[in-house]
Design a protein around this motif. Structure first.
Motif, PDB file in Angstrom:
ATOM      1  N   VAL A   1       0.843  -1.200   0.000  1.00 54.32           N
ATOM      2  CA  VAL A   1       0.000   0.000   0.000  1.00 54.32           C
ATOM      3  C   VAL A   1       0.877   1.250   0.000  1.00 54.32           C
ATOM      4  O   VAL A   1       0.661   2.178  -0.791  1.00 54.32           O
ATOM      5  CB  VAL A   1      -0.973  -0.001   1.196  1.00 54.32           C
ATOM      6  CG1 VAL A   1      -1.656   1.351   1.355  1.00 54.32           C
ATOM      7  CG2 VAL A   1      -2.015  -1.099   1.020  1.00 54.32           C
ATOM      8  N   ALA A   2       1.878   1.298   0.865  1.00 55.75           N
ATOM      9  CA  ALA A   2       2.742   2.481   0.950  1.00 55.75           C
ATOM     10  C   ALA A   2       3.451   2.750  -0.368  1.00 55.75           C
ATOM     11  O   ALA A   2       3.497   3.897  -0.830  1.00 55.75           O
ATOM     12  CB  ALA A   2       3.758   2.309   2.081  1.00 55.75           C
ATOM     13  N   HIS A   3       3.982   1.717  -0.993  1.00 57.27           N
ATOM     14  CA  HIS A   3       4.729   1.905  -2.241  1.00 57.27           C
ATOM     15  C   HIS A   3       3.816   2.267  -3.411  1.00 57.27           C
ATOM     16  O   HIS A   3       4.285   2.846  -4.399  1.00 57.27           O
ATOM     17  CB  HIS A   3       5.559   0.663  -2.559  1.00 57.27           C
ATOM     18  CG  HIS A   3       6.775   0.543  -1.702  1.00 57.27           C
ATOM     19  ND1 HIS A   3       7.937   1.234  -1.938  1.00 57.27           N
ATOM     20  CD2 HIS A   3       7.006  -0.176  -0.570  1.00 57.27           C
ATOM     21  CE1 HIS A   3       8.832   0.948  -1.019  1.00 57.27           C
ATOM     22  NE2 HIS A   3       8.278   0.088  -0.163  1.00 57.27           N
TER      23      HIS A   3
ATOM     24  N   GLN B   1      -8.364   3.921  -0.847  1.00 63.21           N
ATOM     25  CA  GLN B   1      -8.552   3.317  -2.161  1.00 63.21           C
ATOM     26  C   GLN B   1      -7.554   2.186  -2.379  1.00 63.21           C
ATOM     27  O   GLN B   1      -7.926   1.097  -2.824  1.00 63.21           O
ATOM     28  CB  GLN B   1      -8.403   4.371  -3.257  1.00 63.21           C
ATOM     29  CG  GLN B   1      -8.622   3.823  -4.644  1.00 63.21           C
ATOM     30  CD  GLN B   1      -8.539   4.920  -5.704  1.00 63.21           C
ATOM     31  OE1 GLN B   1      -8.527   6.104  -5.406  1.00 63.21           O
ATOM     32  NE2 GLN B   1      -8.486   4.513  -6.953  1.00 63.21           N
ATOM     33  N   GLU B   2      -6.307   2.431  -2.047  1.00 57.08           N
ATOM     34  CA  GLU B   2      -5.270   1.414  -2.276  1.00 57.08           C
ATOM     35  C   GLU B   2      -5.401   0.246  -1.313  1.00 57.08           C
ATOM     36  O   GLU B   2      -5.202  -0.901  -1.692  1.00 57.08           O
ATOM     37  CB  GLU B   2      -3.887   2.053  -2.152  1.00 57.08           C
ATOM     38  CG  GLU B   2      -2.777   1.203  -2.666  1.00 57.08           C
ATOM     39  CD  GLU B   2      -2.933   0.820  -4.136  1.00 57.08           C
ATOM     40  OE1 GLU B   2      -2.726  -0.373  -4.444  1.00 57.08           O
ATOM     41  OE2 GLU B   2      -3.257   1.687  -4.965  1.00 57.08           O
ATOM     42  N   ALA B   3      -5.771   0.516  -0.059  1.00 55.17           N
ATOM     43  CA  ALA B   3      -5.870  -0.539   0.956  1.00 55.17           C
ATOM     44  C   ALA B   3      -7.174  -1.314   0.856  1.00 55.17           C
ATOM     45  O   ALA B   3      -7.268  -2.439   1.331  1.00 55.17           O
ATOM     46  CB  ALA B   3      -5.744   0.064   2.355  1.00 55.17           C
ATOM     47  N   GLY B   4      -8.193  -0.699   0.284  1.00 51.93           N
ATOM     48  CA  GLY B   4      -9.490  -1.354   0.206  1.00 51.93           C
ATOM     49  C   GLY B   4     -10.204  -1.407   1.548  1.00 51.93           C
ATOM     50  O   GLY B   4     -11.098  -2.224   1.743  1.00 51.93           O
TER      51      GLY B   4
ATOM     52  N   PHE C   1      -2.757  -3.293   9.251  1.00 53.94           N
ATOM     53  CA  PHE C   1      -2.881  -4.661   8.769  1.00 53.94           C
ATOM     54  C   PHE C   1      -2.260  -5.540   9.844  1.00 53.94           C
ATOM     55  O   PHE C   1      -1.046  -5.703   9.895  1.00 53.94           O
ATOM     56  CB  PHE C   1      -2.143  -4.842   7.438  1.00 53.94           C
ATOM     57  CG  PHE C   1      -2.533  -3.837   6.401  1.00 53.94           C
ATOM     58  CD1 PHE C   1      -3.718  -3.985   5.695  1.00 53.94           C
ATOM     59  CD2 PHE C   1      -1.735  -2.731   6.140  1.00 53.94           C
ATOM     60  CE1 PHE C   1      -4.084  -3.049   4.739  1.00 53.94           C
ATOM     61  CE2 PHE C   1      -2.092  -1.806   5.193  1.00 53.94           C
ATOM     62  CZ  PHE C   1      -3.278  -1.958   4.488  1.00 53.94           C
ATOM     63  N   GLY C   2      -3.076  -6.039  10.746  1.00 55.71           N
ATOM     64  CA  GLY C   2      -2.543  -6.802  11.878  1.00 55.71           C
ATOM     65  C   GLY C   2      -1.638  -5.920  12.711  1.00 55.71           C
ATOM     66  O   GLY C   2      -2.022  -4.823  13.112  1.00 55.71           O
ATOM     67  N   ASP C   3      -0.423  -6.387  12.957  1.00 56.87           N
ATOM     68  CA  ASP C   3       0.545  -5.624  13.743  1.00 56.87           C
ATOM     69  C   ASP C   3       1.340  -4.633  12.905  1.00 56.87           C
ATOM     70  O   ASP C   3       2.287  -4.020  13.397  1.00 56.87           O
ATOM     71  CB  ASP C   3       1.530  -6.572  14.444  1.00 56.87           C
ATOM     72  CG  ASP C   3       0.875  -7.352  15.566  1.00 56.87           C
ATOM     73  OD1 ASP C   3      -0.174  -6.894  16.074  1.00 56.87           O
ATOM     74  OD2 ASP C   3       1.407  -8.416  15.941  1.00 56.87           O
ATOM     75  N   HIS C   4       1.002  -4.465  11.640  1.00 54.52           N
ATOM     76  CA  HIS C   4       1.729  -3.577  10.740  1.00 54.52           C
ATOM     77  C   HIS C   4       0.783  -2.518  10.190  1.00 54.52           C
ATOM     78  O   HIS C   4      -0.428  -2.594  10.375  1.00 54.52           O
ATOM     79  CB  HIS C   4       2.365  -4.377   9.597  1.00 54.52           C
ATOM     80  CG  HIS C   4       3.382  -5.345  10.098  1.00 54.52           C
ATOM     81  ND1 HIS C   4       4.670  -4.983  10.386  1.00 54.52           N
ATOM     82  CD2 HIS C   4       3.290  -6.664  10.406  1.00 54.52           C
ATOM     83  CE1 HIS C   4       5.337  -6.026  10.842  1.00 54.52           C
ATOM     84  NE2 HIS C   4       4.507  -7.070  10.868  1.00 54.52           N
ATOM     85  N   GLY C   5       1.349  -1.548   9.493  1.00 58.70           N
ATOM     86  CA  GLY C   5       0.489  -0.526   8.924  1.00 58.70           C
ATOM     87  C   GLY C   5       1.220   0.371   7.961  1.00 58.70           C
ATOM     88  O   GLY C   5       2.449   0.358   7.853  1.00 58.70           O
ATOM     89  N   THR C   6       0.422   1.164   7.248  1.00 53.46           N
ATOM     90  CA  THR C   6       0.910   2.216   6.372  1.00 53.46           C
ATOM     91  C   THR C   6       0.606   3.522   7.092  1.00 53.46           C
ATOM     92  O   THR C   6      -0.531   3.739   7.519  1.00 53.46           O
ATOM     93  CB  THR C   6       0.204   2.166   5.005  1.00 53.46           C
ATOM     94  OG1 THR C   6       0.436   0.874   4.421  1.00 53.46           O
ATOM     95  CG2 THR C   6       0.709   3.257   4.076  1.00 53.46           C
TER      96      THR C   6
END
Length: 143
Positions: free
Chosen positions: A32-34, A76-79, A109-114
């Motif tokens: 998503v970030a990229h 939009q990118e992550a849905g 996204f779970g333990d991660h994120g943008t």
């Protein structure tokens, strides 16, 4: 003895299993970030630093406008829905303090994120010492 060996084996395997289960969340945050575009009218900057840094931009647009634009792009990118918060921060050292918006857009996204940090860019008039907000700096990361 058998219990000790079994316990040691479980301790050795646990990080591997957790890493395997965690990988899709980390990869999704990075994807998503990229995939996010730079804000309209932004130029690349080398000022940002941080864990998982993907991009850094500066723009003459307001912090709130950029935050709204980035929130839409992230969603939009992550849905999925992104969370966005803005707070007033003191800019410069002038008295009285100049207040400006600073915003944070994130999707987990779970333990991660943008994560998108949007901070004011200020300028000081050399003649009067007056501080004014002239745009926004955007720091994009995935962690």
């Amino acid at each position: 003895m058998a219990v000790t060996i079994a316990g040691a084996g479980a301790v050795a395997v646990t990080p591997t299993v957790q890493g395997h289960l965690d990988r899709p969340s980390r990869e999704q945050a990075q994807r998503v970030a990229h995939a996010l575009p730079a804000p309209v009218g932004a130029t690349a900057s080398t000022v940002c630093h941080g864990d998982g840094q993907v991009a850094c931009w500066e723009t003459g647009a307001s912090v709130v406008d950029v935050a709204q634009q980035m929130s839409r792009a992230v969603q939009q990118e992550a849905g999925t829905a992104a969370t966005s918060t803005c707070d007033q921060v003191s800019v410069g050292t002038a008295k009285p303090a100049v207040l400006a918006d600073s915003c944070f857009v994130r999707v987990r996204f779970g333990d991660h994120g943008t994560f998108v940090f949007i901070d004011p860019v200020s300028d000081r008039d050399p003649a009067t010492g007056a501080v004014s907000v002239v745009g926004a700096r955007v720091s994009l990361s995935a962690a």
